[in-house]
Design a protein around this motif. Structure first.
Motif, PDB file in Angstrom:
ATOM      1  N   GLY A  48      -6.695  -2.063  -1.053  1.00  0.00           N
ATOM      2  CA  GLY A  48      -7.091  -0.705  -0.704  1.00  0.00           C
ATOM      3  C   GLY A  48      -8.281  -0.650   0.220  1.00  0.00           C
ATOM      4  O   GLY A  48      -8.260   0.020   1.251  1.00  0.00           O
TER       5      GLY A  48
ATOM      6  N   PHE B 264     -17.915   0.086  -4.106  1.00  0.00           N
ATOM      7  CA  PHE B 264     -16.699   0.127  -4.913  1.00  0.00           C
ATOM      8  C   PHE B 264     -15.925  -1.183  -4.821  1.00  0.00           C
ATOM      9  O   PHE B 264     -15.320  -1.631  -5.782  1.00  0.00           O
ATOM     10  CB  PHE B 264     -15.809   1.304  -4.512  1.00  0.00           C
TER      11      PHE B 264
ATOM     12  N   PHE C 155      -6.812   9.259   4.092  1.00  0.00           N
ATOM     13  CA  PHE C 155      -6.960   7.913   3.568  1.00  0.00           C
ATOM     14  C   PHE C 155      -8.307   7.345   3.996  1.00  0.00           C
ATOM     15  O   PHE C 155      -8.447   6.728   5.035  1.00  0.00           O
ATOM     16  CB  PHE C 155      -5.807   7.037   4.068  1.00  0.00           C
TER      17      PHE C 155
ATOM     18  N   LEU D 180     -17.371  -3.360  -7.381  1.00  0.00           N
ATOM     19  CA  LEU D 180     -16.980  -2.880  -8.710  1.00  0.00           C
ATOM     20  C   LEU D 180     -15.592  -3.378  -9.071  1.00  0.00           C
ATOM     21  O   LEU D 180     -15.350  -3.870 -10.169  1.00  0.00           O
ATOM     22  CB  LEU D 180     -16.980  -1.357  -8.685  1.00  0.00           C
ATOM     23  N   TYR D 181     -14.675  -3.254  -8.127  1.00  0.00           N
ATOM     24  CA  TYR D 181     -13.295  -3.608  -8.409  1.00  0.00           C
ATOM     25  C   TYR D 181     -13.081  -5.106  -8.414  1.00  0.00           C
ATOM     26  O   TYR D 181     -12.287  -5.626  -9.183  1.00  0.00           O
ATOM     27  CB  TYR D 181     -12.343  -2.901  -7.433  1.00  0.00           C
TER      28      TYR D 181
ATOM     29  N   LEU E 166       0.825  -1.207   0.000  1.00  0.00           N
ATOM     30  CA  LEU E 166       0.000   0.000   0.000  1.00  0.00           C
ATOM     31  C   LEU E 166       0.852   1.246   0.000  1.00  0.00           C
ATOM     32  O   LEU E 166       1.783   1.347   0.772  1.00  0.00           O
ATOM     33  CB  LEU E 166      -0.831  -0.009   1.279  1.00  0.00           C
ATOM     34  N   ALA E 167       0.506   2.197  -0.848  1.00  0.00           N
ATOM     35  CA  ALA E 167       1.140   3.511  -0.787  1.00  0.00           C
ATOM     36  C   ALA E 167       0.118   4.464  -0.185  1.00  0.00           C
ATOM     37  O   ALA E 167      -0.952   4.651  -0.742  1.00  0.00           O
ATOM     38  CB  ALA E 167       1.551   3.970  -2.176  1.00  0.00           C
ATOM     39  N   ILE E 168       0.439   5.032   0.935  1.00  0.00           N
ATOM     40  CA  ILE E 168      -0.484   5.966   1.593  1.00  0.00           C
ATOM     41  C   ILE E 168       0.199   7.310   1.699  1.00  0.00           C
ATOM     42  O   ILE E 168       1.221   7.444   2.360  1.00  0.00           O
ATOM     43  CB  ILE E 168      -0.849   5.481   3.010  1.00  0.00           C
ATOM     44  N   ASP E 169      -0.363   8.288   1.049  1.00  0.00           N
ATOM     45  CA  ASP E 169       0.246   9.608   1.077  1.00  0.00           C
ATOM     46  C   ASP E 169       0.085  10.250   2.456  1.00  0.00           C
ATOM     47  O   ASP E 169       0.999  10.866   2.971  1.00  0.00           O
ATOM     48  CB  ASP E 169      -0.401  10.500   0.013  1.00  0.00           C
TER      49      ASP E 169
ATOM     50  N   LEU F  73      -5.425   4.926  -5.685  1.00  0.00           N
ATOM     51  CA  LEU F  73      -6.729   4.546  -6.217  1.00  0.00           C
ATOM     52  C   LEU F  73      -7.844   5.115  -5.351  1.00  0.00           C
ATOM     53  O   LEU F  73      -8.836   5.645  -5.852  1.00  0.00           O
ATOM     54  CB  LEU F  73      -6.830   3.021  -6.265  1.00  0.00           C
ATOM     55  N   ILE F  74      -7.673   5.025  -4.044  1.00  0.00           N
ATOM     56  CA  ILE F  74      -8.666   5.582  -3.126  1.00  0.00           C
ATOM     57  C   ILE F  74      -8.816   7.078  -3.368  1.00  0.00           C
ATOM     58  O   ILE F  74      -9.922   7.630  -3.369  1.00  0.00           O
ATOM     59  CB  ILE F  74      -8.261   5.328  -1.663  1.00  0.00           C
TER      60      ILE F  74
ATOM     61  N   ALA G 193      -0.643   2.540 -10.287  1.00  0.00           N
ATOM     62  CA  ALA G 193      -1.598   1.592  -9.732  1.00  0.00           C
ATOM     63  C   ALA G 193      -1.203   1.155  -8.339  1.00  0.00           C
ATOM     64  O   ALA G 193      -0.526   0.163  -8.162  1.00  0.00           O
ATOM     65  CB  ALA G 193      -1.721   0.378 -10.644  1.00  0.00           C
ATOM     66  N   ASN G 194      -1.579   1.912  -7.355  1.00  0.00           N
ATOM     67  CA  ASN G 194      -1.414   1.455  -5.987  1.00  0.00           C
ATOM     68  C   ASN G 194      -2.669   1.828  -5.204  1.00  0.00           C
ATOM     69  O   ASN G 194      -3.388   2.757  -5.556  1.00  0.00           O
ATOM     70  CB  ASN G 194      -0.169   2.063  -5.347  1.00  0.00           C
ATOM     71  N   ALA G 195      -2.886   1.087  -4.154  1.00  0.00           N
ATOM     72  CA  ALA G 195      -4.166   1.187  -3.438  1.00  0.00           C
ATOM     73  C   ALA G 195      -4.443   2.594  -2.932  1.00  0.00           C
ATOM     74  O   ALA G 195      -5.564   3.088  -3.013  1.00  0.00           O
ATOM     75  CB  ALA G 195      -4.185   0.190  -2.288  1.00  0.00           C
ATOM     76  N   GLY G 196      -3.422   3.227  -2.394  1.00  0.00           N
ATOM     77  CA  GLY G 196      -3.632   4.559  -1.839  1.00  0.00           C
ATOM     78  C   GLY G 196      -4.075   5.569  -2.888  1.00  0.00           C
ATOM     79  O   GLY G 196      -5.037   6.313  -2.703  1.00  0.00           O
TER      80      GLY G 196
ATOM     81  N   GLY H  32     -15.282   6.656 -10.546  1.00  0.00           N
ATOM     82  CA  GLY H  32     -14.333   5.895  -9.739  1.00  0.00           C
ATOM     83  C   GLY H  32     -14.153   4.468 -10.210  1.00  0.00           C
ATOM     84  O   GLY H  32     -13.388   3.703  -9.635  1.00  0.00           O
ATOM     85  N   SER H  33     -14.845   4.092 -11.272  1.00  0.00           N
ATOM     86  CA  SER H  33     -14.810   2.708 -11.746  1.00  0.00           C
ATOM     87  C   SER H  33     -13.442   2.356 -12.308  1.00  0.00           C
ATOM     88  O   SER H  33     -12.703   3.230 -12.759  1.00  0.00           O
ATOM     89  CB  SER H  33     -15.862   2.505 -12.837  1.00  0.00           C
TER      90      SER H  33
ATOM     91  N   ARG I  93      -2.084  14.883  -4.948  1.00  0.00           N
ATOM     92  CA  ARG I  93      -2.333  13.818  -3.972  1.00  0.00           C
ATOM     93  C   ARG I  93      -2.434  12.451  -4.629  1.00  0.00           C
ATOM     94  O   ARG I  93      -2.157  11.438  -4.013  1.00  0.00           O
ATOM     95  CB  ARG I  93      -3.604  14.091  -3.176  1.00  0.00           C
ATOM     96  N   MET I  94      -2.822  12.444  -5.908  1.00  0.00           N
ATOM     97  CA  MET I  94      -2.895  11.166  -6.632  1.00  0.00           C
ATOM     98  C   MET I  94      -1.510  10.703  -7.043  1.00  0.00           C
ATOM     99  O   MET I  94      -1.362   9.618  -7.587  1.00  0.00           O
ATOM    100  CB  MET I  94      -3.768  11.299  -7.882  1.00  0.00           C
TER     101      MET I  94
ATOM    102  N   VAL J 118     -10.926   7.608  -6.386  1.00  0.00           N
ATOM    103  CA  VAL J 118     -12.333   7.371  -6.047  1.00  0.00           C
ATOM    104  C   VAL J 118     -12.901   8.586  -5.319  1.00  0.00           C
ATOM    105  O   VAL J 118     -14.009   9.041  -5.617  1.00  0.00           O
ATOM    106  CB  VAL J 118     -12.469   6.096  -5.187  1.00  0.00           C
ATOM    107  N   ASN J 119     -12.116   9.121  -4.407  1.00  0.00           N
ATOM    108  CA  ASN J 119     -12.574  10.299  -3.670  1.00  0.00           C
ATOM    109  C   ASN J 119     -12.731  11.524  -4.557  1.00  0.00           C
ATOM    110  O   ASN J 119     -13.633  12.336  -4.349  1.00  0.00           O
ATOM    111  CB  ASN J 119     -11.604  10.611  -2.523  1.00  0.00           C
TER     112      ASN J 119
ATOM    113  N   VAL K 188      -5.313  -4.358  -6.520  1.00  0.00           N
ATOM    114  CA  VAL K 188      -5.099  -3.059  -5.891  1.00  0.00           C
ATOM    115  C   VAL K 188      -6.336  -2.667  -5.089  1.00  0.00           C
ATOM    116  O   VAL K 188      -6.249  -2.174  -3.968  1.00  0.00           O
ATOM    117  CB  VAL K 188      -4.790  -1.995  -6.964  1.00  0.00           C
TER     118      VAL K 188
ATOM    119  N   LEU L 109     -15.966  11.089  -6.288  1.00  0.00           N
ATOM    120  CA  LEU L 109     -17.039  11.376  -5.339  1.00  0.00           C
ATOM    121  C   LEU L 109     -17.211  12.877  -5.168  1.00  0.00           C
ATOM    122  O   LEU L 109     -18.318  13.408  -5.193  1.00  0.00           O
ATOM    123  CB  LEU L 109     -16.719  10.750  -3.976  1.00  0.00           C
TER     124      LEU L 109
END
Lengths: 410, 571
Positions: free
Chosen positions: A219, A200, A183, A203-204, A175-178, B487-488, B482-485, B564-565, B460-461, B491-492, A215, B495
């Motif tokens: 996430g 979501f 988050f 969806l994913y 995970l990359a968390i800024d 991606l969130i 392509a990393n989870a953070g 966000g799809s 931020r992305m 999505v935000n 991912v 939104l």
């Protein structure tokens, strides 16, 4: 096809994500809850991007050749003597007590067997742990995460920045968390946020874009865990220095202390490429060193009783020329030094080898600090020793390497 | 009815011809796009082109491009000279755009530079005054002397104009290629000396050459202060007393000795010139080549922007005109140049080559087969797929070499290739954060009054504009983004847009959905709008089934889910 209704049936928390062992994760967790949870060891790595000048960080202060080759960069005033031969740059002063207490080790003359002086390539090789190999698909920290020998939490492997580094690419979800503060699914109503997240997730899960399937899994599970933390209310034991590194280490400390299952963490310190006006006691290098030193020292103190679980290791892609260049800086070199911090570390010592005198004939290509310790020996020694990865796995951790570990962890 | 329609068609045809005649003159033969063979109809082809040669389709774009014909649209885009009235109106508020490169540097001084200058002139006291006092003094000085705060240049104008161009520009391919070439010849705002020159760098040399000749682009970047500073060549100098026999001929003796750079020399630019700008890391050069190239570019520096320095330098040039070459903001100082003979890539560069030596090296590099391959591969990766087929790259290389690096010609080969069209169904390129945000805003027809909040989202992305610190720029592969953070965060963003909470952004939602409460209708409409001509059946069904809360605003939820799809993350 996964549907939201299916998720709601399961109790809403865990997804039907299957683990490596084939059992749904939530069953594993239930099983783990029955036995007391062992507190996991944590490896925190900090990549100094740009090639840190190891010779300015930890200087062989009696070396006249160094003095002669860097007339405008060499200085003695303010250096912190470590062992009679080597001294620490004054801007690293916050780390000096840790060295004296035997918690901080230095390894000098570390580098890569590959002689590239390209930042891009050298960083790549150090992150994948496969020097010379262009098409390595995974990073060594990802492989290390996969060798930990037990079920991993969604937040096991975390890079505290907006982009996932190469070293965490691979099979193990990382995970990359800024920023932990942002988050989450940003919908004001908590119930709606939860429902939105579930939608979501589905969806994913059902997407034909496989890359995003994995991912997405990681996430959304991680989101769930972070949503339970009080990030804003976190009171660190000390003040961290301003700047990105301090902020990131503070959040890593928060994750460690929150027991979310973090085991491998990564962050970066930028700006070490001092081609121009490197400075001496003050200046560009000193500023970078100060930020790093203060941030790591604050992090260490903030950990408190969690210190025993944690080892911090720095790394940089290569060193810099022994001589200064025409712009009061240094160009790309070979060997550099790194720091390893931990209560079980063989600290208070400068490990590795360096020529007695940095004269031309002792230098690599007549210009660079020779690499006397392969970085993989250090990484394997630290990761293996601290995270409990056996020597037998070194061939998986660092394919193509058959050297000996440098023992740095008791 | 039939008569009027024919009349309309003719007028449109004639007008289009008039507009594109100049551009047709460039193309040696009309463009043929083999999309039918790839199983695509005209609209599908149009939609794919808008995803790859533009920053995504706006409402009605697919129909417009299909009606014009995809071939004609591509031709227009390759010409890069469509009228841009709407964009120009938007850009008017970015005052620095009207200034020359030098004027920009002088008008928008960095805060610390201004502070130090004022301190030196006794206009403020850095040691005694408080932060607030200093800030007031700076502001007063600026007002008095017609200066502007540095952050207006770097925080507002520079990234703002890029966002607006991507959003509202008609010459979309030019913008996409400007982004590509900027990334290729990357400079970053973290560099204190280079930063004030970055706007000019993009505006004056990257964009105008984006569809031109590679050699022109190469030469222009080598001489622009942004690059000269960013890779430190501006201060690279030859050691004045270089003995000729220590030169680089190698021959007998230790090649290692020649690998050692002379005092004064800075290798940074030479290395990246070979590794990142032209040959590529495996392109067949050695460390000795790097050093020799570095020596060849000694003396390539910046003509001072600051008035007193400029005057002093001008006098120097007046006194000894043969010691300098002055071209705008570029200055060649013969006195700093290493005049010795050099050996580079197996070729001899005789002594006293002057500025022509560097020019000749750029010629050699631009013509080198490794360069053709390196550039072609990067273009293929950006426009076609993360892992482009080798045979396809070969054809791009052929065009590159035959036309001596004509970028437009290479793009023609690219867009006419079956491999390009084979990607239409796959839609396998993951959008970078910038492309994701822009395509969302274009799809919604958004009015972005204030670019800053959107830019912060993109940051931020994971893609702060102009802030890719290493010279490699932002890597162009899915794994980068392509990393989870991140991606969130995407999505935000979706939104936020759907709810109308992204600051500075407005769009007319009611015009789109006609206030429909029919979930299926909404999902179809948004899918058609944001993912035109793509296979969205499965996605639409999921949106209908998985709506978070059927009792609340379904239009908002449908839109958020589409944005966000996973599908919308790909183009």
């Amino acid at each position: 096809m996964w549907t939201r209704r299916g998720l709601l049936k399961s109790g809403g928390l865990a997804l039907f994500a299957t683990s490596l062992g084939g059992l749904p994760v939530f069953l594993n967790r239930a099983a783990q809850a029955a036995t007391p949870k062992a507190r996991r060891k944590v490896l925190v790595t900090i990549f100094q991007r740009g090639a840190m000048d190891g010779l300015m960080a930890v200087t062989p202060m009696g070396d006249e050749a160094l003095h002669r080759l860097r007339p405008n960069l060499f200085f003695r005033d303010g250096l912190i003597d470590l062992d009679g031969r080597f001294s620490l740059h004054p801007s690293f002063s916050d780390l000096a007590p840790l060295f004296r207490e035997g918690r901080l080790a230095v390894v000098h003359g570390v580098g890569s067997p590959d002689t590239t002086r390209s930042h891009f390539d050298a960083q790549d090789y150090m992150e994948t742990g496969r020097p010379g190999e262009k098409s390595a698909s995974s990073g060594w920290l990802n492989r290390a995460s996969g060798l930990l020998g037990h079920e991993g939490a969604p937040l096991r492997t975390v890079a505290m920045q907006s982009k996932l580094p190469r070293t965490m690419a691979g099979e193990v979800p990382a995970l990359a968390i800024d920023d932990l503060n942002t988050f989450g699914i940003q919908v004001p109503n908590k119930e709606m946020a939860r429902k939105t997240k579930s939608s979501f997730e589905v969806l994913y899960k059902n997407s034909r874009y496989h890359l995003l399937q994995g991912v997405g899994d990681t996430g959304f599970e991680a989101l769930e865990m972070v949503s339970r933390l009080d990030v804003k209310g976190y009171q660190s034991a000390v003040d961290y220095p301003n700047g990105p590194l301090g902020r990131r280490l503070k959040q890593i400390a928060l994750l460690i202390k929150s027991d979310v299952g973090l085991e491998v963490a990564f962050t970066e310190s930028e700006g070490w490429d001092t081609h121009l006006q490197q400075g001496t006691k003050t200046g560009t290098f000193a500023q970078r060193a100060s930020e790093l030193s203060k941030a790591v020292a604050a992090f260490w103190e903030d950990l408190g009783t969690f210190q025993d679980d944690v080892v911090v290791m720095t790394m940089t892609e290569f060193g810099r020329t022994v001589h200064q260049n025409g712009s009061m800086g240094t160009d790309h070199g070979r060997g550099s030094c790194l720091f390893v911090l931990g209560n079980g570390v063989l600290g208070g010592k400068v490990h590795g080898e360096m020529p007695e005198k940095l004269e031309k004939d002792a230098l690599e290509d007549g210009r660079d600090l020779p690499v006397t310790t392969d970085f993989r020996a250090v990484f394997a020694g630290v990761a293996g020793g601290h995270l409990g990865i056996g020597r037998g796995k070194d061939g998986v951790l660092f394919p193509g390497w058959d050297g000996d570990r440098l023992v740095l962890v008791k | 009815m039939a008569i009027t329609r024919r009349y309309k068609l003719n007028i449109r045809f004639v007008l289009t011809l008039l507009v594109i005649l100049p551009t047709i003159a460039f193309a040696t033969s009309p463009i043929v796009l083999p999309y039918e063979k790839a199983g695509l109809n005209k609209k599908e082809a149009a939609a794919f082109l808008l995803d790859r040669f533009a920053y995504g389709a706006r409402a009605g774009d697919v129909d417009r491009v299909a009606a014009l014909s995809p071939e004609l649209w591509v031709t227009q885009q390759l010409g890069g000279s469509l009228p841009d009235g709407v964009l120009e109106k938007r850009l008017a508020k970015f005052e620095s755009l009207a200034l020359s490169a030098q004027e920009i540097v002088l008008t928008y001084p960095r805060d610390n530079v201004l502070r130090n200058y004022m301190h030196k002139e006794g206009l403020l006291d850095l040691e005694k005054m408080s932060r607030d006092e200093i800030r007031e003094k700076l502001q007063a000085y600026r007002e008095e002397h017609g200066l502007r705060p540095h952050r207006e240049l770097m925080g507002r104008d520079l990234p703002g104009q890029r966002l607006y161009r991507a959003l509202y520009g008609e010459n979309q391919l030019s913008e996409v290629l400007t982004e590509f070439w900027f990334n290729h010849f990357n400079v970053a705002l973290q560099d204190g000396k280079a930063r004030s020159w970055i706007l000019s760098y993009e505006r004056d040399i990257i964009r105008p050459n984006a569809l031109g000749k590679f050699r022109d682009l190469l030469g222009a970047t080598a001489k622009h202060p942004a690059m000269l500073h960013y890779l430190d060549n501006a201060q690279s100098q030859a050691e004045p007393k270089i003995s000729v026999d220590e030169g680089m001929m190698g021959g007998e003796g230790n090649m290692m000795a020649t690998a050692r750079p002379k005092r004064g020399l800075n290798e940074n630019y030479a290395r990246e010139l070979l590794e990142l700008h032209t040959l590529g890391v495996d392109g067949g050069y050695t460390q000795d080549d790097v050093v020799a190239v570095a020596r060849a570019f000694t003396g390539w520096t910046v003509f001072p922007a600051e008035k007193k320095n400029a005057q002093r330098t001008a006098k120097q040039i007046e006194r000894r005109p043969r010691g300098f070459v002055h071209e705008g903001n570029f200055l060649f100082r013969r006195g700093s140049h290493d005049q010795n003979e050099k050996m580079i890539l197996g070729q001899v560069f005789p002594a006293r080559g002057g500025i022509e030596e560097g020019e000749r090296i750029l010629d050699v590099l631009a013509k080198h087969p490794s360069t053709a391959r390196f550039i072609s591969t990067k273009l293929a990766r950006w426009f076609v797929a993360d892992d482009p087929p080798a045979g396809f790259i070969d054809r791009l290389v052929d065009t590159f070499e035959e036309t001596e690096g004509d970028i437009r010609a290479v793009m023609v080969t690219l867009v006419q290739a079956p491999e390009f069209w084979a990607e239409a169904r796959r839609r396998g390129k993951m959008k970078s954060p910038f492309v994701f945000a822009v395509s969302a805003l274009r799809g919604l027809g958004a009015d972005v009054r204030n670019p800053q909040p959107v830019l912060r989202w993109v940051d931020r992305m994971g893609q702060k504009l102009y802030a890719a610190l290493p010279p490699t720029g932002y890597a162009d592969q899915a794994a980068t983004w392509a990393n989870a953070g991140a991606l969130i965060t995407r999505v935000n963003f979706g939104l936020g847009l759907a709810v109308g909470k992204v600051k500075g952004v407005t769009y007319d939602a009611s015009a789109m959905n006609g206030d429909s409460a029919d979930i299926e209708k909404l999902a179809r409409m948004y899918a058609a709008l944001l993912l035109p001509e793509r296979d969205t059946k499965a996605l639409i069904q999921l949106v209908i089934d998985e709506m978070p809360d059927a009792t609340k605003r379904q239009d908002v939820q449908a839109l958020a889910m589409i944005l966000g799809s996973p599908d919308f993350q790909y183009r």
